[in-house]
Design an enzyme around this catalytic site. Structure first.
Site, mmCIF file in Angstrom:
data_model
loop_
_atom_site.group_PDB
_atom_site.id
_atom_site.type_symbol
_atom_site.label_atom_id
_atom_site.label_comp_id
_atom_site.label_asym_id
_atom_site.label_seq_id
_atom_site.Cartn_x
_atom_site.Cartn_y
_atom_site.Cartn_z
ATOM 1 N N HIS A 123 0.939 -0.829 0.056
ATOM 2 C CA HIS A 123 -0.336 -0.023 -0.039
ATOM 3 C C HIS A 123 0.844 0.935 0.721
ATOM 4 C CE1 HIS A 123 -2.926 3.167 1.702
ATOM 5 N NE2 HIS A 123 -3.643 2.286 1.158
ATOM 6 N N ASP A 200 3.198 -3.622 7.994
ATOM 7 C CA ASP A 200 1.946 -2.816 8.050
ATOM 8 C C ASP A 200 0.786 -4.466 8.352
ATOM 9 O OD1 ASP A 200 -0.653 -2.208 6.939
ATOM 10 O OD2 ASP A 200 0.260 -0.825 5.275
ATOM 11 N N GLN A 203 -4.470 -4.371 7.475
ATOM 12 C CA GLN A 203 -5.405 -5.354 6.717
ATOM 13 C C GLN A 203 -5.336 -6.718 8.056
ATOM 14 O OE1 GLN A 203 -7.772 -5.172 4.365
ATOM 15 N NE2 GLN A 203 -7.469 -3.075 4.380
ATOM 16 N N LYS A 226 -10.721 -0.303 10.599
ATOM 17 C CA LYS A 226 -10.855 -1.439 9.673
ATOM 18 C C LYS A 226 -11.405 -2.665 10.330
ATOM 19 C CE LYS A 226 -7.578 -0.359 6.263
ATOM 20 N NZ LYS A 226 -8.142 0.690 4.816
ATOM 21 N N CYS A 365 -4.203 2.176 -3.949
ATOM 22 C CA CYS A 365 -3.715 2.875 -3.291
ATOM 23 C C CYS A 365 -1.907 1.313 -3.303
ATOM 24 C CB CYS A 365 -4.007 3.021 -1.657
ATOM 25 S SG CYS A 365 -5.023 3.901 -1.521
#
Ligand code: PMP
Length: 410
Positions: A123, A200, A203, A226, A365
């Site tokens: 991303h 990261d 998700q 999220k 993105c």
């Protein structure tokens, strides 16, 4: 353990919405999840009964607000299995966490010629901060290629590692391909070269049990919105000794020990990274979201997502004229990127919306990934534990009709 989806759905009033006269099918969870009543009520309760600024008041409301804010930090630490809550910093989101790290650690410790390894499916939140730091320091960004099966090419990764590698920064789960990346393997390899592992987790954290210690990560970033929490709050976990070696990212109130006109000294972690009045209600909302997810059980969330994804994929594969992007297997979370051949994904998303189905279309993105896949953009359906097979059936049916409709004009 299978979850009682129908019962859980009652906690999400928005799922009863009608969109364009049809029952909402919300398949845009990778962009942002919906919020259960428990999260909204926790924030309302705070505003109705306990609100004051944190950390600075001797009065009762301020003490209560501080306690609730710090309890939320404890909950997030538990959710990530962090060894202590002092190393959990509240941020606005994953993007801010990645920038915090890149600016704070990067500007202090990186120098021209040093290397940061990311991958082609990252991303932009894990790409652009490195560009900004590269412009200031002269570091080099190396990117792991994807294999034909959409997984990261681990041989290529190992060939990129060298004594100049200072950081390996990888998404735990791809927001386009759904791939769950082997973070422990990356961390162990990074550490062989005395490099740091930053993850990261935007998700992954909503969908699977994260254990930062078992992953051997040095830093882990998440976005509340999220994972059932409100917008405006995220968290950045780092090993305490590493965080203590980093300069503050933002300066101002709350983060200092002593200030004179000439100079300042800074508070200990986590406060030195939380300048200014934080998003108190949002952090409390994130704490309530963590409680909710713990009640559902993260193992159950992942099991449900994987089952639903495999169900959707099995149906999609039988449709002619649909291209699918992403690996096959259980190392894939609830995200399916696809295209109807010859049809712009925005047209697909608009056609689905007219039948009440919310999906996302665009580059997500992840422009370097779009280039690697040789597409401009894709459509993306992304699931959560409140989605059902019946909703997938509606989606497949409308997708088929959309393909046939546009097909007439091809
Ligand atoms: N990384 C990944 C893998 C993401 O999917 C996203 C959100 N789409 C982000 C980072 C950025 O998250 P946020 O916009 O909440 O900062």
């Amino acid at each position: 353990m299978p979850i009682n989806v129908e019962k859980l759905r009652q906690d999400f009033p928005i799922l009863n919405r009608k969109i364009n006269g049809k029952a909402l099918v919300y398949f845009d969870n990778a962009a942002s999840s919906q919020k259960p009543k428990q999260v909204v009520e926790a924030m309302m309760n705070y505003y109705y009964n306990n609100h004051a600024n944190v950390h600075r008041g001797a009065h009762t409301l301020s003490v209560e607000a501080t306690q609730m804010y710090e309890e939320a930090r404890e909950k997030v630490a538990g959710f990530l299995n962090a060894p202590s809550s002092e190393s959990v910093i509240f941020t606005r989101n994953t993007t801010e966490a990645m920038n915090l790290f890149a600016y704070s650690w990067g500007k202090r410790y990186l120098k021209a010629g040093d290397e940061v390894i990311i991958n082609h499916a990252e991303h932009h939140a894990n790409v652009v901060p490195w560009h900004l730091i590269a412009q200031e320091t002269g570091i080099k960004i190396r990117a792991i290629r994807l294999k034909d099966d959409y997984r990261l090419d681990l041989e290529h990764f190992e060939s990129l590692l060298n004594d100049k590698t200072k950081i390996v920064s990888i998404a735990h789960m791809s927001n386009v391909l759904g791939t769950i990346n082997p973070i422990k393997y990356f961390a162990d390899k990074a550490h062989e070269y005395s490099a740091l592992m930053i993850v990261d987790g935007a998700q992954a954290a909503p969908h699977l049990k994260v254990d930062v210690q078992a992953l051997a990560a040095d830093f882990y970033a998440i976005s509340g919105h999220k994972m059932l929490a409100p917008t405006g709050v995220g968290a950045f976990w780092g090993k305490a000794e590493l965080l203590r070696s980093m300069p503050p990212f933002l300066g101002g109130g709350e983060m200092i020990r002593k200030v004179t006109i000439e100079t300042s000294t800074y508070a200990d972690i986590p406060m030195c990274f939380e300048a200014g009045t934080p998003n108190i209600a949002e952090a409390i909302g994130l704490g309530a979201a963590v409680d909710y997810l713990n009640n559902v059980g993260m193992e159950n969330v992942l099991e449900h997502d994987v089952k639903l994804t495999n169900y959707a994929l099995s149906k999609l594969k039988t449709l002619k004229g649909i291209s699918l992007y992403g690996p096959e297997g259980d190392d894939r979370g609830g995200i399916i990127s696809f295209n109807i051949d010859g049809v712009h994904p925005h047209d697909v998303a608009t056609a689905l919306d007219s039948e009440g189905i919310a999906i996302r279309a665009g580059h997500h993105c992840a422009q370097p990934l779009m280039k690697a896949l040789n597409v401009q953009s894709t459509a993306r359906a992304s699931f959560y534990f409140y989605n059902t097979e019946a909703e997938v059936d509606i989606f497949i049916n409308v997708l088929e009709k959309t393909r046939d409709f546009f097909g007439d004009f091809l």
